[in-house]
Design an enzyme around this catalytic site. Structure first.
Site, PDB file in Angstrom:
ATOM      1  N   HIS A  97      28.269  26.837 -11.332  1.00 44.02           N
ATOM      2  CA  HIS A  97      28.820  27.702 -10.284  1.00 44.02           C
ATOM      3  C   HIS A  97      29.847  27.019  -9.376  1.00 44.02           C
ATOM      4  O   HIS A  97      30.520  27.688  -8.604  1.00 44.02           O
ATOM      5  CB  HIS A  97      27.692  28.315  -9.455  1.00 44.02           C
ATOM      6  CG  HIS A  97      27.948  29.735  -9.055  1.00 44.02           C
ATOM      7  ND1 HIS A  97      26.960  30.591  -8.615  1.00 44.02           N
ATOM      8  CD2 HIS A  97      29.105  30.468  -9.017  1.00 44.02           C
ATOM      9  CE1 HIS A  97      27.498  31.768  -8.324  1.00 44.02           C
ATOM     10  NE2 HIS A  97      28.789  31.721  -8.559  1.00 44.02           N
ATOM     11  N   ASP A 124      23.048  35.936  -7.126  1.00 43.68           N
ATOM     12  CA  ASP A 124      22.512  34.580  -7.233  1.00 43.68           C
ATOM     13  C   ASP A 124      21.098  34.522  -6.670  1.00 43.68           C
ATOM     14  O   ASP A 124      20.777  35.234  -5.716  1.00 43.68           O
ATOM     15  CB  ASP A 124      23.415  33.628  -6.411  1.00 43.68           C
ATOM     16  CG  ASP A 124      23.435  32.208  -6.935  1.00 43.68           C
ATOM     17  OD1 ASP A 124      22.360  31.710  -7.325  1.00 43.68           O
ATOM     18  OD2 ASP A 124      24.514  31.612  -6.947  1.00 43.68           O
ATOM     19  N   HIS A 126      20.320  31.745  -5.384  1.00 46.14           N
ATOM     20  CA  HIS A 126      20.590  30.739  -4.347  1.00 46.14           C
ATOM     21  C   HIS A 126      21.734  31.188  -3.441  1.00 46.14           C
ATOM     22  O   HIS A 126      22.572  32.000  -3.860  1.00 46.14           O
ATOM     23  CB  HIS A 126      20.992  29.407  -5.010  1.00 46.14           C
ATOM     24  CG  HIS A 126      20.025  28.943  -6.054  1.00 46.14           C
ATOM     25  ND1 HIS A 126      20.184  29.259  -7.396  1.00 46.14           N
ATOM     26  CD2 HIS A 126      18.882  28.221  -5.957  1.00 46.14           C
ATOM     27  CE1 HIS A 126      19.167  28.745  -8.075  1.00 46.14           C
ATOM     28  NE2 HIS A 126      18.354  28.113  -7.240  1.00 46.14           N
ATOM     29  N   ASP A 128      23.990  28.954  -2.288  1.00 47.58           N
ATOM     30  CA  ASP A 128      25.124  28.082  -2.645  1.00 47.58           C
ATOM     31  C   ASP A 128      26.027  27.789  -1.442  1.00 47.58           C
ATOM     32  O   ASP A 128      27.258  27.733  -1.553  1.00 47.58           O
ATOM     33  CB  ASP A 128      25.948  28.697  -3.804  1.00 47.58           C
ATOM     34  CG  ASP A 128      25.196  28.638  -5.131  1.00 47.58           C
ATOM     35  OD1 ASP A 128      24.123  28.015  -5.197  1.00 47.58           O
ATOM     36  OD2 ASP A 128      25.684  29.232  -6.115  1.00 47.58           O
ATOM     37  N   HIS A 141      27.407  22.619  -7.332  1.00 46.37           N
ATOM     38  CA  HIS A 141      27.149  24.050  -7.625  1.00 46.37           C
ATOM     39  C   HIS A 141      26.310  24.699  -6.521  1.00 46.37           C
ATOM     40  O   HIS A 141      26.196  25.918  -6.494  1.00 46.37           O
ATOM     41  CB  HIS A 141      26.525  24.254  -9.011  1.00 46.37           C
ATOM     42  CG  HIS A 141      25.075  23.898  -9.126  1.00 46.37           C
ATOM     43  ND1 HIS A 141      24.289  24.351 -10.168  1.00 46.37           N
ATOM     44  CD2 HIS A 141      24.259  23.118  -8.354  1.00 46.37           C
ATOM     45  CE1 HIS A 141      23.055  23.876 -10.028  1.00 46.37           C
ATOM     46  NE2 HIS A 141      23.012  23.129  -8.946  1.00 46.37           N
ATOM     47  N   ASP A 226      25.855  34.556 -11.156  1.00 44.96           N
ATOM     48  CA  ASP A 226      25.057  33.393 -11.560  1.00 44.96           C
ATOM     49  C   ASP A 226      23.866  33.931 -12.351  1.00 44.96           C
ATOM     50  O   ASP A 226      23.094  34.755 -11.841  1.00 44.96           O
ATOM     51  CB  ASP A 226      24.610  32.666 -10.274  1.00 44.96           C
ATOM     52  CG  ASP A 226      23.813  31.411 -10.535  1.00 44.96           C
ATOM     53  OD1 ASP A 226      23.083  31.357 -11.538  1.00 44.96           O
ATOM     54  OD2 ASP A 226      23.896  30.485  -9.704  1.00 44.96           O
ATOM     55  N   ASP A 228      21.112  32.818 -12.951  1.00 45.37           N
ATOM     56  CA  ASP A 228      19.778  32.612 -12.378  1.00 45.37           C
ATOM     57  C   ASP A 228      19.429  33.665 -11.338  1.00 45.37           C
ATOM     58  O   ASP A 228      18.327  33.666 -10.783  1.00 45.37           O
ATOM     59  CB  ASP A 228      19.599  31.179 -11.862  1.00 45.37           C
ATOM     60  CG  ASP A 228      20.419  30.842 -10.630  1.00 45.37           C
ATOM     61  OD1 ASP A 228      20.671  31.719  -9.791  1.00 45.37           O
ATOM     62  OD2 ASP A 228      20.806  29.655 -10.494  1.00 45.37           O
ATOM     63  N   GLU A 271      26.440  29.505 -14.973  1.00 47.79           N
ATOM     64  CA  GLU A 271      25.091  28.917 -14.966  1.00 47.79           C
ATOM     65  C   GLU A 271      24.255  29.265 -16.192  1.00 47.79           C
ATOM     66  O   GLU A 271      23.060  28.984 -16.216  1.00 47.79           O
ATOM     67  CB  GLU A 271      24.321  29.258 -13.677  1.00 47.79           C
ATOM     68  CG  GLU A 271      24.933  28.649 -12.408  1.00 47.79           C
ATOM     69  CD  GLU A 271      24.747  27.129 -12.291  1.00 47.79           C
ATOM     70  OE1 GLU A 271      23.830  26.569 -12.938  1.00 47.79           O
ATOM     71  OE2 GLU A 271      25.545  26.501 -11.555  1.00 47.79           O
TER      72      GLU A 271
END
Ligand SMILES: NC(=[NH2+])NCCC[C@H](N)C(=O)O
Ligand SMILES: [Mn+2]
Ligand SMILES: [Mn+2]
Length: 308
Positions: A97, A124, A126, A128, A141, A226, A228, A271
């Site tokens: 990412h 995402d 996360h 980030d 990332h 992303d 994830d 990702e």
């Protein structure tokens, strides 16, 4: 519809585990170019960009691999900007990412020149939004959002000559893992975050209506996806999995609602880590989602106003 330009960026330079560099080819093996052509879309696949290898070193001054991350993002910036200038719709095939710094900086630059309003939807697990001072890992990332909002090394915050984004242009969906120092910084920066709690309570349709509110025919929508973001039970091929993500249908609804706007201007798919995947299922899932993002639907498209 514009010509779709697939740009591979085969690197895991910003990640915490190796393997995301295999992502672009796993997406091709899962049939991405043909799936788009089957939708009567024009597709150019210019192959993979080249960049420095991953030295796999520990952090220095809070960053891992900063010179290599800068080199990769410069070449992504140029490739994405060239595609937009040619009137194409760039699809960045990651890669980790950190590459969104180059891609979104190019999109922002293009929008400013074209007088377009930019809206970035960041899917995402996360946030980030780390910086060198608060990162628990040094992995870049985990920092692209901070860089895009102007917090990071100059070479990354000013790839396009100025800071790429303002907080009101960005919204995150699916977040469920934020580091201790990162939490305060996300609040300070003030961009919109629809975390999993919000999605659970109000539902994905309401979230997407808010995420798309205020867009109009002059809006360029950028999706930074992303893998994830999704629940790891259906998307195991990622390096930083976090349980409790959106389901297959919830994510498909996001893609379908974005497709209905007709405003998609650029996409990052990042990702994906084939080294951790199970029989390429996460790449195949990504292809499913991208098909929906480009308008595939079960029966018919429904404008929001036609709903129940
Ligand atoms: N794009 C990602 N998968 N980011 C994961 C970031 C994980 C963690 N917050 C870090 O900064 O190290
Ligand atoms: Mn993530
Ligand atoms: Mn991410």
């Amino acid at each position: 519809m514009k010509t779709i330009h697939l740009i591979g960026a085969p690197t895991d330079i910003g990640a915490s585990v190796r393997g995301a560099g295999l992502g672009p080819d796993a997406l091709r093996v899962a049939g991405l170019p043909q799936a788009l052509r089957d939708r009567q879309l024009q597709v150019i696949d210019s192959g993979n960009l080249a960049g420095p290898p991953n030295p796999w070193e520990p952090p220095r001054d809070g960053f891992r691999h900063l010179p290599e991350v800068i080199a990769w993002n410069r070449s992504i910036y140029t490739a994405v900007h060239d595609a937009l200038t040619a009137g194409q719709l760039p699809v960045l095939l990651g890669g980790d990412h950190c590459l969104a710094i180059g891609s979104i900086s190019a999109v922002a630059r293009h929008c400013k020149a074209a007088g377009k309003q930019l809206r970035v939807l960041w899917f995402d697990a996360h946030a980030d939004t780390n910086t060198a001072h608060i990162t628990p890992s040094g992995n870049i990332h985990g920092m692209p959002v901070a860089c895009l909002l102007g917090h990071g090394p100059e070479a990354l915050t000013h790839l396009g000559g100025e800071v790429a984004l303002q907080a009101r242009e960005l919204c995150q969906i699916g977040v469920r893992s934020v580091d201790a120092g990162e939490r305060a910084f996300v609040k300070e920066l003030g961009f919109e975050v629809f975390d999993m709690r919000y999605i659970d309570e109000f539902g994905m349709r309401a979230v997407m209506e808010l995420a798309l509110a205020g867009t109009d025919s002059n809006t360029h929508l950028h999706v930074s996806f992303d893998m994830d973001c999704m629940d790891p039970e259906i998307a195991p091929g990622v390096g930083t999995a976090v349980r409790g993500g959106p389901s297959y249908r919830e994510t498909q609804l996001c893609m379908e609602m974005i497709a209905d706007t007709g405003l998609l201007g650029s996409l990052d798919l990042v990702e994906l880590n084939p080294a951790l995947d199970v029989r390429n299922q996460t790449a195949e899932l990504a292809v499913d989602l991208i098909e929906s993002l480009f308008g595939k639907s079960t029966l018919m498209r429904r404008a929001p106003a036609d709903g129940p």
